[in-house]
Design a protein around this motif. Structure first.
Motif, PDB file in Angstrom:
ATOM      1  N   GLU A  10       0.844  -1.192   0.000  1.00  0.00           N
ATOM      2  CA  GLU A  10       0.000   0.000   0.000  1.00  0.00           C
ATOM      3  C   GLU A  10       0.884   1.249   0.000  1.00  0.00           C
ATOM      4  O   GLU A  10       1.196   1.820   1.036  1.00  0.00           O
ATOM      5  CB  GLU A  10      -0.934  -0.029   1.209  1.00  0.00           C
ATOM      6  CG  GLU A  10      -1.874  -1.236   1.182  1.00  0.00           C
ATOM      7  CD  GLU A  10      -2.697  -1.370   2.448  1.00  0.00           C
ATOM      8  OE1 GLU A  10      -2.681  -0.424   3.271  1.00  0.00           O
ATOM      9  OE2 GLU A  10      -3.333  -2.417   2.623  1.00  0.00           O
ATOM     10  N   THR A  11       1.266   1.682  -1.191  1.00  0.00           N
ATOM     11  CA  THR A  11       2.233   2.774  -1.328  1.00  0.00           C
ATOM     12  C   THR A  11       1.601   4.117  -1.645  1.00  0.00           C
ATOM     13  O   THR A  11       2.296   5.130  -1.687  1.00  0.00           O
ATOM     14  CB  THR A  11       3.226   2.457  -2.449  1.00  0.00           C
ATOM     15  OG1 THR A  11       2.504   2.412  -3.701  1.00  0.00           O
ATOM     16  CG2 THR A  11       3.933   1.128  -2.216  1.00  0.00           C
ATOM     17  N   ASN A  12       0.297   4.148  -1.923  1.00  0.00           N
ATOM     18  CA  ASN A  12      -0.355   5.404  -2.302  1.00  0.00           C
ATOM     19  C   ASN A  12       0.316   6.076  -3.487  1.00  0.00           C
ATOM     20  O   ASN A  12       0.407   7.305  -3.567  1.00  0.00           O
ATOM     21  CB  ASN A  12      -0.419   6.381  -1.129  1.00  0.00           C
ATOM     22  CG  ASN A  12      -1.379   5.922  -0.049  1.00  0.00           C
ATOM     23  OD1 ASN A  12      -2.124   4.969  -0.233  1.00  0.00           O
ATOM     24  ND2 ASN A  12      -1.358   6.595   1.088  1.00  0.00           N
ATOM     25  N   GLY A  13       0.842   5.269  -4.408  1.00  0.00           N
ATOM     26  CA  GLY A  13       1.415   5.819  -5.628  1.00  0.00           C
ATOM     27  C   GLY A  13       2.809   6.383  -5.489  1.00  0.00           C
ATOM     28  O   GLY A  13       3.281   7.103  -6.371  1.00  0.00           O
ATOM     29  N   THR A  14       3.500   6.063  -4.406  1.00  0.00           N
ATOM     30  CA  THR A  14       4.867   6.554  -4.219  1.00  0.00           C
ATOM     31  C   THR A  14       5.833   5.375  -4.099  1.00  0.00           C
ATOM     32  O   THR A  14       5.423   4.219  -3.961  1.00  0.00           O
ATOM     33  CB  THR A  14       4.995   7.432  -2.959  1.00  0.00           C
ATOM     34  OG1 THR A  14       4.745   6.616  -1.799  1.00  0.00           O
ATOM     35  CG2 THR A  14       4.021   8.591  -2.992  1.00  0.00           C
ATOM     36  N   VAL A  15       7.111   5.680  -4.159  1.00  0.00           N
ATOM     37  CA  VAL A  15       8.132   4.664  -3.940  1.00  0.00           C
ATOM     38  C   VAL A  15       9.297   5.326  -3.209  1.00  0.00           C
ATOM     39  O   VAL A  15       9.667   6.466  -3.493  1.00  0.00           O
ATOM     40  CB  VAL A  15       8.606   4.041  -5.276  1.00  0.00           C
ATOM     41  CG1 VAL A  15       9.208   5.086  -6.205  1.00  0.00           C
ATOM     42  CG2 VAL A  15       9.594   2.905  -5.025  1.00  0.00           C
ATOM     43  N   ALA A  16       9.847   4.618  -2.227  1.00  0.00           N
ATOM     44  CA  ALA A  16      11.004   5.103  -1.473  1.00  0.00           C
ATOM     45  C   ALA A  16      12.256   4.478  -2.083  1.00  0.00           C
ATOM     46  O   ALA A  16      12.371   3.252  -2.159  1.00  0.00           O
ATOM     47  CB  ALA A  16      10.875   4.724  -0.003  1.00  0.00           C
ATOM     48  N   LEU A  17      13.197   5.309  -2.525  1.00  0.00           N
ATOM     49  CA  LEU A  17      14.384   4.841  -3.233  1.00  0.00           C
ATOM     50  C   LEU A  17      15.658   5.211  -2.482  1.00  0.00           C
ATOM     51  O   LEU A  17      15.753   6.298  -1.903  1.00  0.00           O
ATOM     52  CB  LEU A  17      14.435   5.443  -4.641  1.00  0.00           C
ATOM     53  CG  LEU A  17      13.253   5.137  -5.566  1.00  0.00           C
ATOM     54  CD1 LEU A  17      13.408   5.884  -6.882  1.00  0.00           C
ATOM     55  CD2 LEU A  17      13.129   3.635  -5.811  1.00  0.00           C
ATOM     56  N   ARG A  18      16.632   4.294  -2.526  1.00  0.00           N
ATOM     57  CA  ARG A  18      17.933   4.577  -1.909  1.00  0.00           C
ATOM     58  C   ARG A  18      19.008   3.807  -2.660  1.00  0.00           C
ATOM     59  O   ARG A  18      18.790   2.684  -3.117  1.00  0.00           O
ATOM     60  CB  ARG A  18      17.947   4.184  -0.430  1.00  0.00           C
ATOM     61  CG  ARG A  18      19.254   4.563   0.278  1.00  0.00           C
ATOM     62  CD  ARG A  18      19.092   4.491   1.793  1.00  0.00           C
ATOM     63  NE  ARG A  18      19.405   3.201   2.368  1.00  0.00           N
ATOM     64  CZ  ARG A  18      20.624   2.809   2.735  1.00  0.00           C
ATOM     65  NH1 ARG A  18      21.663   3.611   2.553  1.00  0.00           N
ATOM     66  NH2 ARG A  18      20.817   1.631   3.279  1.00  0.00           N
TER      67      ARG A  18
END
Length: 284
Positions: A121-129
């Protein structure tokens, strides 16, 4: 790898450079087979899988006894990968990548809507590193983006050795890359980069002053509550989950703005604090 093989056989030595190449090849094969792998990062060990394999990502969450409400972030081999995963990437985010990647900075961006993936359930976002770890980067270069979370069962300490990860995750993981002990340390700093100006979701290894030092006239927004949480957050978690497993204490990344606690300049626009953790958006 056979499911009946002794678990200790799944430990692949990357400390010995003569064995590292073979270990990485075997781990890459595991990822391509749609299975789960444990890898060292610049903080603690992570457990992950092909970010585009829906079943494999579900296997990662299952290994941790964790639900879809806390989707994992995605580790990338280089900044060039970002444009294939995110859209509307602000210039300030590109500046931050150039300055601080590889390193302990996680950027939350709008995900490419055309991608066939399901991280939860990301709400249309992505966390990148992009991690600052030689072994992790070598595997990422071979297989591409990996959905990675801290290598521990939810509620238990994050693993700082491959053996600790094996003791917790056992047969749920097909291969464990053993890169030696990782010291943990401060968590990555997390920024919401889905708006015109960045917002601190959690302070960690990078200070607000360091970030402001490269942003020029772009404002960095924050507010008090998260600084207090950041000051008490245990050793890093690959994806923002506190290393002691107290997941509810981590910053809420998706679709919300969580305060950071850095003093806000008088002329800065203050952001609206997010709801309490039990009311806010999911925490990756």
């Amino acid at each position: 790898m056979s499911g009946t093989a002794p678990l200790q056989d799944r430990l692949l030595d990357c400390v010995d450079e003569q064995q590292r190449e073979d270990a990485l090849e075997r781990a890459a094969a595991v990822v391509r087979e749609g299975k789960v792998v444990v890898l060292p990062t610049d903080t603690v060990y992570g457990v992950g899988a092909d970010a585009f394999d829906v079943v494999a990502v579900a296997m990662v969450l299952a290994a941790k006894h964790r639900g879809r409400e806390m989707p994992p972030p995605v580790l990338v081999p280089n900044p060039r990968t970002v444009d294939g995963l995110a859209t509307d990437v602000p210039m300030y985010a590109r500046i931050l990548m150039r300055q601080f990647w590889p390193g302990p900075l996680t950027l939350v961006l709008r995900a490419q809507p055309s991608l066939q993936w399901d991280l939860g359930e990301t709400n249309g976002t992505v966390a990148l590193r992009m991690p600052d770890d030689e072994i992790a980067l070598a595997l990422l270069a071979e297989v591409g983006p990996l959905a990675v979370t801290s290598a521990n069962v939810t509620g238990h300490p994050a693993a700082t050795t491959a053996q600790e990860a094996l003791d917790q995750l056992g047969g749920a993981v097909a291969a464990y890359l053993d890169g030696g002990p990782r010291t943990g340390g401060r968590p990555s700093t997390i920024l919401d980069c889905t708006g015109e100006e960045p917002v601190v979701l959690r302070l960690g290894a990078l200070s607000a002053q360091e970030i402001r030092g490269v942003l020029g006239t772009t404002r960095l927004h924050d507010s008090p509550e998260a600084a207090e949480a950041s000051a008490t957050t245990p050793a890093e978690t690959v994806e923002g989950e506190p290393a002691d497993g107290a997941e509810g204490e981590s910053a809420s990344l998706v679709g919300s703005v969580t305060p950071s606690g850095v003093a806000v300049p008088a002329d800065a626009v203050r952001t609206i604090a997010a709801p309490r953790a039990d009311e806010s958006a999911p925490t990756p």
